[in-house]
Design a protein around this motif. Structure first.
Motif, mmCIF file in Angstrom:
data_model
loop_
_atom_site.group_PDB
_atom_site.id
_atom_site.type_symbol
_atom_site.label_atom_id
_atom_site.label_comp_id
_atom_site.label_asym_id
_atom_site.label_seq_id
_atom_site.Cartn_x
_atom_site.Cartn_y
_atom_site.Cartn_z
ATOM 1 N N ASN A 5 40.871 39.169 39.345
ATOM 2 C CA ASN A 5 39.858 38.114 39.308
ATOM 3 C C ASN A 5 38.643 38.598 40.111
ATOM 4 O O ASN A 5 38.793 39.379 41.052
ATOM 5 C CB ASN A 5 40.429 36.836 39.936
ATOM 6 C CG ASN A 5 39.522 35.649 39.704
ATOM 7 O OD1 ASN A 5 38.982 35.495 38.610
ATOM 8 N ND2 ASN A 5 39.337 34.832 40.717
ATOM 9 N N HIS A 62 38.646 41.794 38.535
ATOM 10 C CA HIS A 62 38.601 41.818 37.071
ATOM 11 C C HIS A 62 38.023 43.136 36.581
ATOM 12 O O HIS A 62 38.607 43.822 35.724
ATOM 13 C CB HIS A 62 37.771 40.625 36.550
ATOM 14 C CG HIS A 62 37.564 40.634 35.072
ATOM 15 N ND1 HIS A 62 36.476 40.069 34.479
ATOM 16 C CD2 HIS A 62 38.321 41.154 34.066
ATOM 17 C CE1 HIS A 62 36.547 40.228 33.164
ATOM 18 N NE2 HIS A 62 37.668 40.879 32.896
ATOM 19 N N ALA A 114 40.961 39.447 32.665
ATOM 20 C CA ALA A 114 40.649 38.545 33.780
ATOM 21 C C ALA A 114 41.892 37.691 33.998
ATOM 22 O O ALA A 114 42.461 37.160 33.031
ATOM 23 C CB ALA A 114 39.456 37.677 33.416
ATOM 24 N N SER A 115 42.299 37.540 35.250
ATOM 25 C CA SER A 115 43.564 36.833 35.518
ATOM 26 C C SER A 115 43.622 35.487 34.793
ATOM 27 O O SER A 115 44.642 35.131 34.208
ATOM 28 C CB SER A 115 43.711 36.576 37.019
ATOM 29 O OG SER A 115 43.449 37.738 37.733
ATOM 30 N N GLY A 116 42.509 34.752 34.841
ATOM 31 C CA GLY A 116 42.512 33.418 34.244
ATOM 32 C C GLY A 116 42.719 33.421 32.745
ATOM 33 O O GLY A 116 42.971 32.366 32.150
ATOM 34 N N GLN A 117 42.607 34.565 32.123
ATOM 35 C CA GLN A 117 42.701 34.645 30.656
ATOM 36 C C GLN A 117 44.097 35.020 30.168
ATOM 37 O O GLN A 117 44.386 34.926 28.976
ATOM 38 C CB GLN A 117 41.702 35.683 30.116
ATOM 39 C CG GLN A 117 40.246 35.270 30.297
ATOM 40 C CD GLN A 117 39.925 33.992 29.533
ATOM 41 O OE1 GLN A 117 40.224 33.864 28.353
ATOM 42 N NE2 GLN A 117 39.343 33.028 30.232
ATOM 43 N N CYS A 160 44.432 42.842 43.747
ATOM 44 C CA CYS A 160 44.026 41.776 44.664
ATOM 45 C C CYS A 160 43.076 42.364 45.706
ATOM 46 O O CYS A 160 43.237 43.500 46.137
ATOM 47 C CB CYS A 160 45.229 41.112 45.311
ATOM 48 S SG CYS A 160 46.561 42.213 45.773
ATOM 49 N N ASP A 207 39.121 35.791 45.917
ATOM 50 C CA ASP A 207 39.810 34.683 45.251
ATOM 51 C C ASP A 207 40.906 35.249 44.334
ATOM 52 O O ASP A 207 40.671 35.556 43.174
ATOM 53 C CB ASP A 207 38.770 33.883 44.448
ATOM 54 C CG ASP A 207 39.414 32.696 43.752
ATOM 55 O OD1 ASP A 207 40.622 32.464 43.976
ATOM 56 O OD2 ASP A 207 38.717 32.027 42.983
ATOM 57 N N ASP A 208 42.110 35.373 44.871
ATOM 58 C CA ASP A 208 43.197 36.038 44.134
ATOM 59 C C ASP A 208 44.275 35.069 43.645
ATOM 60 O O ASP A 208 45.337 35.508 43.198
ATOM 61 C CB ASP A 208 43.852 37.103 45.038
ATOM 62 C CG ASP A 208 42.900 38.228 45.384
ATOM 63 O OD1 ASP A 208 42.120 38.638 44.498
ATOM 64 O OD2 ASP A 208 42.926 38.691 46.535
ATOM 65 N N LYS A 210 44.537 33.058 41.049
ATOM 66 C CA LYS A 210 44.900 33.173 39.630
ATOM 67 C C LYS A 210 45.716 34.454 39.381
ATOM 68 O O LYS A 210 46.619 34.485 38.550
ATOM 69 C CB LYS A 210 43.642 33.209 38.754
ATOM 70 C CG LYS A 210 42.893 31.892 38.662
ATOM 71 C CD LYS A 210 41.776 32.018 37.624
ATOM 72 C CE LYS A 210 41.107 30.698 37.319
ATOM 73 N NZ LYS A 210 40.299 30.187 38.413
ATOM 74 N N THR A 211 45.373 35.486 40.114
ATOM 75 C CA THR A 211 46.090 36.760 39.933
ATOM 76 C C THR A 211 47.531 36.606 40.410
ATOM 77 O O THR A 211 48.472 37.119 39.786
ATOM 78 C CB THR A 211 45.368 37.885 40.716
ATOM 79 O OG1 THR A 211 43.982 37.794 40.435
ATOM 80 C CG2 THR A 211 45.874 39.251 40.321
ATOM 81 N N ASN A 242 49.399 34.838 37.761
ATOM 82 C CA ASN A 242 49.750 35.809 36.704
ATOM 83 C C ASN A 242 51.004 36.598 37.070
ATOM 84 O O ASN A 242 51.901 36.818 36.245
ATOM 85 C CB ASN A 242 48.646 36.871 36.529
ATOM 86 C CG ASN A 242 47.454 36.388 35.743
ATOM 87 O OD1 ASN A 242 46.490 37.121 35.601
ATOM 88 N ND2 ASN A 242 47.499 35.181 35.227
#
Ligand code: F6R
Length: 602
Positions: free
Chosen positions: A468, A472, A494-497, A516, A520-521, A523-524, A527
């Motif tokens: 992220n 990313h 991208a982590s959010g995807q 990481c 802001d990790d 979302k990762t 995942n």
């Protein structure tokens, strides 16, 4: 795309041509050839394969003090012996090497064939020696014939030609790089400086429309009308040992390991009292900038993403755009738009085209490049050099790191100049941490477990990289490097995807590398948990006590630092992972199939 070399002076040219070609192989390696001239005809030796294949076809070193050489990346015609350069006219009196693409070759070939010229290859290049021969007949003078021949060509070229019975090299450029090396006793021409760096560091960067004639004791530079022109001689500050592999098995490994030095050079003298100082772009130089477009391809695009994020964080509208898409995605551009070409080589056709379009639309242009005198550096309004030293491995490594650092410095310079921008609150901390970056890279190189991990994950079906923010762009770069040199399927997201489709790929056979940074990790980490619950081995790539390590099966560690630099350090781990996986798979690491380092065709 394709490397050319030429040399004239006392003594035999062959050794110089062959060593020059080896140093240019990053530009193409599917066929190679040389031609030398010694008063008893022009002798051509060429074959499909790389320079070592060419060397093995030579029973003895052909003798001649004037010669040209070429290493090819095919555009017109497959990599066969016939299509290898140099190409000659029907009688074999004129030999030519060429880098570029001749757009009107079909029509020229038909006309020349109608005049009795016999062609032996599928290449666009072969029309050039035939044209020179044709015009020699009509003008009785080789220099005029070369001038007329290049005037007839449409497209791009850097060419070097030799002619039976003449102790001369004729060369010209339009749209493809060509640099003249100046020494006391010999002259060189090449696509890039490393080709002759062991002999001289004095160079003249030729420009479009230049024609040069080299003789053993002099050189003449003219424009296409024959008017003399003057170009300054520059001294290149690259070390000749940078051009060789040294103690390493591969250029890529050498270049990964030279990152501490490269980064020190990138930073040197550019941080002054907590502020960024680019000598030629003093404080205030960017005061008019309202938005920034970073245009780039491949790995350079991933570095541009990093730079774009830093600019946005400073309140400056900034986008990283794939140069090949620029025409359709650029949107409005005016004199307050800074269009930045991020390009290691400074010769990538798509990037040059994008920055030309940005300039034609009224934007101010800047090149962030590694190569002094490159087309990008010359054509843009201003240039900042990343100072990484020559990079020979096709996979970009040290130049990515130096690009990221240069763009980070640029972002803080612009943010300091633009009245409404907000330089990173912790700019001082970020710049302080930058001073430690070379040392941290050294630590990663000394302690990395990437070799072990590459072996443990070698039998996988595919490799997934997520991150992220800065992570990313690092995930995308990690995947690009991995697929480029291992030929294994690797994708970055991208982590959010991940859960919006790619998660369907994740199984026990697909390790997930979670980048990481200490930013802001969250979302990762999500995942990583999702992938692990589906049986995928998870590797955390980041600082030691990061929460992601708690949900990972393995860890590629980076030293504690500012989040801006943690991504760069994570990328060094991923460079090593790709390198060792490719090594175990016995891939040709420095010359991956189908690729060339400098992509000078669109
Ligand atoms: C990948 C790689 C390429 C280049 C791209 C742009 O390892 O090297 O993706 O980054 O071809 O090249 P430059 O930076 O020369 O414009």
């Amino acid at each position: 795309m394709c490397g050319i070399i030429a040399r004239v002076g006392d003594g035999n040219a062959t050794e110089t041509l062959l060593s020059g070609l080896e140093n240019l192989e990053y530009r193409g390696y599917d066929s190679a050839g040389i031609a030398v001239q010694n008063g008893s005809g022009v002798k051509v030796h060429k074959c499909s394969g790389d320079v070592s294949d060419l060397e093995s076809t030579l029973d003895s070193r052909p003798s001649g003090n004037v010669g040209i050489g070429h290493t090819r990346w095919s555009t017109h015609g497959p990599p066969t012996d016939e299509n290898a350069h140099p190409h000659t006219d029907t009688a074999g009196d004129v030999a030519v090497v060429h880098n570029g693409v001749i757009d009107n070759y079909d029509q020229l070939r038909t006309e020349l064939q109608a005049n009795g010229h016999v062609f032996e290859s599928d290449t666009d290049t072969e029309v050039i020696p035939h044209l020179i021969d044709e015009y020699r007949e009509t003008t009785g003078d080789t220099e005029q014939a070369v001038r007329r021949a290049v005037d007839t060509l449409e497209g791009s070229y850097a060419i070097a030609a030799i002619v039976d019975g003449e102790e001369r090299i004729y060369a010209a450029r339009k749209g493809s790089p060509l640099v003249l090396g100046v020494d006391d006793e010999e002259w060189f021409l090449a696509s890039d400086v490393p080709a002759f760096l062991e002999y001289t560091d004095e160079v003249i960067y030729l420009e479009d429309g230049d024609l040069v004639v080299l003789e053993p004791d002099s050189y003449r530079l003219t424009d296409l009308e024959g008017n003399p022109i003057d170009r300054s001689v520059d001294t290149v500050d690259w070390d000749p040992k940078d051009a060789g592999k040294g103690e390493y098995d591969h250029y890529m490994k050498k270049e990964i390991h030279s990152q501490p030095t490269a980064l020190s050079n990138t930073i040197e003298g550019r941080i002054d009292d907590g502020d960024v100082d680019f000598a030629d772009l003093p404080p205030g130089a960017f005061a008019d900038v309202e938005s920034v477009q970073l245009v780039a391809c491949g790995t350079s695009y991933h570095a541009a993403m990093y730079g774009g994020q830093l600019l946005r964080a400073a309140g400056i509208p900034a986008t990283a755009l794939r140069a090949s898409e620029y025409e359709s995605v650029a949107g409005p551009v005016d004199e307050n738009t800074l269009v930045v070409a991020v390009t290691q080589s400074g010769e990538t056709a798509d990037t040059l085209e994008a920055v030309r379009t940005g300039s034609a639309r009224g934007g101010r242009t800047l090149a962030v490049t590694n190569v002094v005198g490159s087309t990008a550096a010359r054509e843009t309004d201003e240039a900042i050099y990343i100072r990484a030293g020559p990079e020979v491995g096709v996979a970009a490594t040290k130049t990515y790191s130096s690009q990221v650092v240069t763009l980070a410095l640029l972002s803080q310079r612009i943010a300091a100049d633009v009245p409404d921008a907000t330089p990173a609150d912790d700019r001082a901390a970020m710049l302080d941490a930058l001073a430690d970056l070379p040392r941290h890279v050294e630590t990663v190189l000394e302690t990395s477990r990437a070799e072990t991990l590459a072996a443990e994950t070698l039998e996988s079906e595919a490799y997934v990289f997520v991150g992220n923010g800065f992570g990313h762009s690092v995930a995308l770069e990690g995947a690009l490097k991995f697929k480029e040199i291992t030929y294994e399927h690797a994708e970055g997201f991208a982590s959010g995807q991940l859960k919006h489709g790619p998660l369907a790929l994740v199984t026990e056979e697909t390790p997930l590398f979670a980048v990481c940074t200490g930013g802001d990790d969250e979302k990762t980490k999500t995942n990583a948990i999702e992938a692990r619950s589906r049986g995928a081995p998870v590797v955390a790539v980041g600082p030691d006590d990061h929460p992601l390590c708690d949900v990972a099966d393995a860890h590629l560690s980076v030293p504690e630092t500012h989040p801006v630099w943690a991504g760069l350090l994570a990328n060094v781990q991923l460079q090593l992972l790709s390198y060792y996986a490719a090594k175990l798979l016995e891939r040709p690491i420095d010359k991956p199939r189908n690729l060339a380092k400098s992509v000078t065709v669109e």
